[in-house]
Design a protein around this motif. Structure first.
Motif, PDB file in Angstrom:
ATOM      1  N   GLU A   3     -17.367  -4.936   7.359  1.00  0.00           N
ATOM      2  CA  GLU A   3     -18.427  -4.756   6.535  1.00  0.00           C
ATOM      3  C   GLU A   3     -18.239  -4.481   5.206  1.00  0.00           C
ATOM      4  N   LEU A   4     -17.165  -3.664   5.048  1.00  0.00           N
ATOM      5  CA  LEU A   4     -16.549  -3.091   3.872  1.00  0.00           C
ATOM      6  C   LEU A   4     -15.523  -4.083   3.113  1.00  0.00           C
ATOM      7  N   GLY A   5     -15.272  -5.002   3.687  1.00  0.00           N
ATOM      8  CA  GLY A   5     -14.291  -5.851   3.094  1.00  0.00           C
ATOM      9  C   GLY A   5     -12.707  -5.760   3.096  1.00  0.00           C
ATOM     10  N   ARG A   6     -12.364  -5.774   4.712  1.00  0.00           N
ATOM     11  CA  ARG A   6     -10.982  -5.923   4.984  1.00  0.00           C
ATOM     12  C   ARG A   6     -10.110  -4.573   4.445  1.00  0.00           C
ATOM     13  N   VAL A   7     -10.631  -3.439   4.784  1.00  0.00           N
ATOM     14  CA  VAL A   7     -10.135  -2.119   4.508  1.00  0.00           C
ATOM     15  C   VAL A   7     -10.411  -1.218   5.832  1.00  0.00           C
ATOM     16  N   PHE A   8      -9.396  -0.531   6.125  1.00  0.00           N
ATOM     17  CA  PHE A   8      -9.553   0.543   7.284  1.00  0.00           C
ATOM     18  C   PHE A   8      -9.656   1.893   6.622  1.00  0.00           C
ATOM     19  N   VAL A   9     -10.476   2.719   7.336  1.00  0.00           N
ATOM     20  CA  VAL A   9     -10.733   4.033   6.817  1.00  0.00           C
ATOM     21  C   VAL A   9      -9.927   5.175   7.907  1.00  0.00           C
ATOM     22  N   ALA A  10      -9.389   4.657   9.071  1.00  0.00           N
ATOM     23  CA  ALA A  10      -8.640   5.586  10.024  1.00  0.00           C
ATOM     24  C   ALA A  10      -7.227   5.004  10.070  1.00  0.00           C
ATOM     25  N   ASN A  11      -6.991   3.716   9.985  1.00  0.00           N
ATOM     26  CA  ASN A  11      -5.704   3.191  10.399  1.00  0.00           C
ATOM     27  C   ASN A  11      -5.029   3.129   8.998  1.00  0.00           C
ATOM     28  N   MET A  12      -4.312   4.248   8.461  1.00  0.00           N
ATOM     29  CA  MET A  12      -3.602   3.919   7.159  1.00  0.00           C
ATOM     30  C   MET A  12      -2.458   3.147   6.982  1.00  0.00           C
ATOM     31  N   THR A  13      -1.642   3.223   8.081  1.00  0.00           N
ATOM     32  CA  THR A  13      -0.576   2.075   8.059  1.00  0.00           C
ATOM     33  C   THR A  13      -1.188   0.765   7.702  1.00  0.00           C
ATOM     34  N   GLY A  14      -2.345   0.262   8.339  1.00  0.00           N
ATOM     35  CA  GLY A  14      -3.124  -0.943   7.827  1.00  0.00           C
ATOM     36  C   GLY A  14      -3.183  -1.056   6.620  1.00  0.00           C
ATOM     37  N   ASN A  15      -3.600   0.108   5.828  1.00  0.00           N
ATOM     38  CA  ASN A  15      -4.014   0.159   4.331  1.00  0.00           C
ATOM     39  C   ASN A  15      -2.815   0.084   3.630  1.00  0.00           C
ATOM     40  N   VAL A  16      -1.850   0.697   3.798  1.00  0.00           N
ATOM     41  CA  VAL A  16      -0.432   0.627   3.055  1.00  0.00           C
ATOM     42  C   VAL A  16      -0.188  -0.987   3.154  1.00  0.00           C
ATOM     43  N   VAL A  17      -0.213  -1.575   4.378  1.00  0.00           N
ATOM     44  CA  VAL A  17       0.231  -3.076   4.591  1.00  0.00           C
ATOM     45  C   VAL A  17      -0.540  -3.803   3.774  1.00  0.00           C
ATOM     46  N   PHE A  18      -1.927  -3.798   3.781  1.00  0.00           N
ATOM     47  CA  PHE A  18      -2.896  -4.495   3.115  1.00  0.00           C
ATOM     48  C   PHE A  18      -2.715  -4.384   1.514  1.00  0.00           C
ATOM     49  N   THR A  19      -2.345  -3.224   1.136  1.00  0.00           N
ATOM     50  CA  THR A  19      -1.999  -2.807  -0.517  1.00  0.00           C
ATOM     51  C   THR A  19      -0.897  -3.828  -0.867  1.00  0.00           C
ATOM     52  N   GLY A  20       0.300  -3.946   0.134  1.00  0.00           N
ATOM     53  CA  GLY A  20       1.372  -4.678  -0.217  1.00  0.00           C
ATOM     54  C   GLY A  20       0.860  -6.044  -0.290  1.00  0.00           C
ATOM     55  N   PHE A  21       0.074  -6.499   0.892  1.00  0.00           N
ATOM     56  CA  PHE A  21      -0.382  -7.976   0.796  1.00  0.00           C
ATOM     57  C   PHE A  21      -1.183  -8.333  -0.509  1.00  0.00           C
ATOM     58  N   ALA A  22      -1.994  -7.602  -0.962  1.00  0.00           N
ATOM     59  CA  ALA A  22      -2.964  -7.565  -2.169  1.00  0.00           C
ATOM     60  C   ALA A  22      -2.227  -7.611  -3.300  1.00  0.00           C
ATOM     61  N   LEU A  23      -1.133  -6.753  -3.498  1.00  0.00           N
ATOM     62  CA  LEU A  23      -0.236  -6.709  -4.760  1.00  0.00           C
ATOM     63  C   LEU A  23       0.529  -8.175  -4.689  1.00  0.00           C
ATOM     64  N   ALA A  24       0.748  -8.876  -3.545  1.00  0.00           N
ATOM     65  CA  ALA A  24       1.291 -10.153  -3.421  1.00  0.00           C
ATOM     66  C   ALA A  24       0.375 -11.331  -3.703  1.00  0.00           C
ATOM     67  N   GLY A  25      -0.725 -11.118  -3.736  1.00  0.00           N
ATOM     68  CA  GLY A  25      -1.714 -11.990  -4.012  1.00  0.00           C
ATOM     69  C   GLY A  25      -2.356 -12.569  -2.989  1.00  0.00           C
ATOM     70  N   ALA A  26      -2.359 -12.126  -1.670  1.00  0.00           N
ATOM     71  CA  ALA A  26      -3.195 -12.467  -0.636  1.00  0.00           C
ATOM     72  C   ALA A  26      -4.577 -12.343  -0.736  1.00  0.00           C
ATOM     73  N   PRO A  27      -5.286 -13.403  -0.764  1.00  0.00           N
ATOM     74  CA  PRO A  27      -6.809 -13.736  -0.829  1.00  0.00           C
ATOM     75  C   PRO A  27      -7.582 -12.628   0.081  1.00  0.00           C
ATOM     76  N   GLY A  28      -8.602 -12.147  -0.193  1.00  0.00           N
ATOM     77  CA  GLY A  28      -9.533 -11.342   0.358  1.00  0.00           C
ATOM     78  C   GLY A  28      -9.354  -9.986   0.668  1.00  0.00           C
ATOM     79  N   LEU A  29      -8.204  -9.505  -0.004  1.00  0.00           N
ATOM     80  CA  LEU A  29      -7.742  -8.091   0.113  1.00  0.00           C
ATOM     81  C   LEU A  29      -7.871  -7.395  -1.456  1.00  0.00           C
ATOM     82  N   SER A  30      -8.123  -6.162  -1.244  1.00  0.00           N
ATOM     83  CA  SER A  30      -8.308  -5.363  -2.374  1.00  0.00           C
ATOM     84  C   SER A  30      -7.565  -4.152  -2.549  1.00  0.00           C
ATOM     85  N   VAL A  31      -6.623  -4.000  -3.583  1.00  0.00           N
ATOM     86  CA  VAL A  31      -5.397  -2.993  -3.849  1.00  0.00           C
ATOM     87  C   VAL A  31      -6.522  -1.788  -4.042  1.00  0.00           C
ATOM     88  N   ALA A  32      -7.596  -1.684  -5.053  1.00  0.00           N
ATOM     89  CA  ALA A  32      -8.563  -0.598  -5.123  1.00  0.00           C
ATOM     90  C   ALA A  32      -9.212  -0.004  -3.807  1.00  0.00           C
TER      91      ALA A  32
END
Length: 246
Positions: free
Chosen positions: A44-73
């Protein structure tokens, strides 16, 4: 198999001589909460985890690399909120750490207040804008960071409520037929099943029922956990006073 089932039973119904009673079944409930809340945040909140911080760290790396649908912020907002919540949970651990059941009901009560605030925000708007989305990420991240810190302070083996990597590693590494100890296999399986059940239920609620119900479900579990832990805390205080009188 018999040993695994016995361990699972003792996790859900701790014997009187269990030094961690009555915490294990309540922490299983909080593990279900984790699955519910992460399903809600991711879907619901856009491909972000609020409990699984490993996932957010990985998502941050993906987003910085330009992966679509992910937000660094969004990932960094969740990380920041989680850390602040964990700091708050750490403070609760300092204040109430000597009374573990009290720490649990106080922590669950604060979590419930944060989830209630998130539910109010979600109910007050028609469609989530950027501001509302980030508000919800922050509130949920605070709640889950606090839960993680409280569970860490309670230190019940294999019941972290938010992280399963070490739990699953122990489950596989300790297989008795491979020479391992086989200890706590039932508890580890229950923990994994609880999170999967929470994630499944959360996804069903978001995708097929209503997003507000997806907020209300973990809130109800937190209120129930706090209420049960509070009753056990009252019982412990009564027993302590009776022992002092004797």
């Amino acid at each position: 198999m018999r040993e695994t089932l016995r361990d699972a039973k003792h996790t859900l119904l701790p014997p009187h001589d269990d030094p961690h009673a009555p915490l294990p079944p309540l922490l299983i409930v909080l593990t279900v909460v984790t699955g519910l809340v992460d399903a809600l945040s991711y879907l619901e909140l856009g491909r972000v985890f609020v409990a699984n911080m490993t996932g957010n760290v990985v998502f941050t790396g993906f987003a910085l690399a330009g992966a679509p649908g992910l937000s660094v912020a969004a990932s960094l907002a969740a990380l920041g909120a989680f850390l602040v919540g964990a700091a708050g949970g750490g403070r609760l651990g300092v204040v109430f750490g000597a009374r573990r059941v009290r720490l649990l009901w106080v922590g669950a009560s604060v979590q419930a207040a944060l989830l209630a605030a998130a539910l109010i925000v979600a109910a007050a708007v028609h469609g989530l804008g950027t501001g509302e989305r980030y508000t919800l990420i922050l509130l949920l991240g605070l709640a889950m960071g606090l839960q993680n810190a409280v569970a860490r302070r309670l230190a019940v083996p294999d019941l972290t409520t938010t992280v399963l990597s070490q739990t699953l590693t122990g489950l596989a590494a300790d297989i008795r037929r491979l020479g391992g100890t086989g200890s706590r296999a039932g508890r580890r399986l229950l923990s994994a099943i609880a999170m999967a059940l929470g994630a499944f239920t959360g996804a069903i609620l978001v995708l097929r029922v209503h997003v507000l119900i997806a907020f209300a479900a973990p809130l109800a579990l937190l209120i129930g956990t706090a209420a049960v832990a509070y009753r056990f805390d009252l019982r412990e205080r009564r027993d302590r006073k009776a022992d002092e009188i004797v």
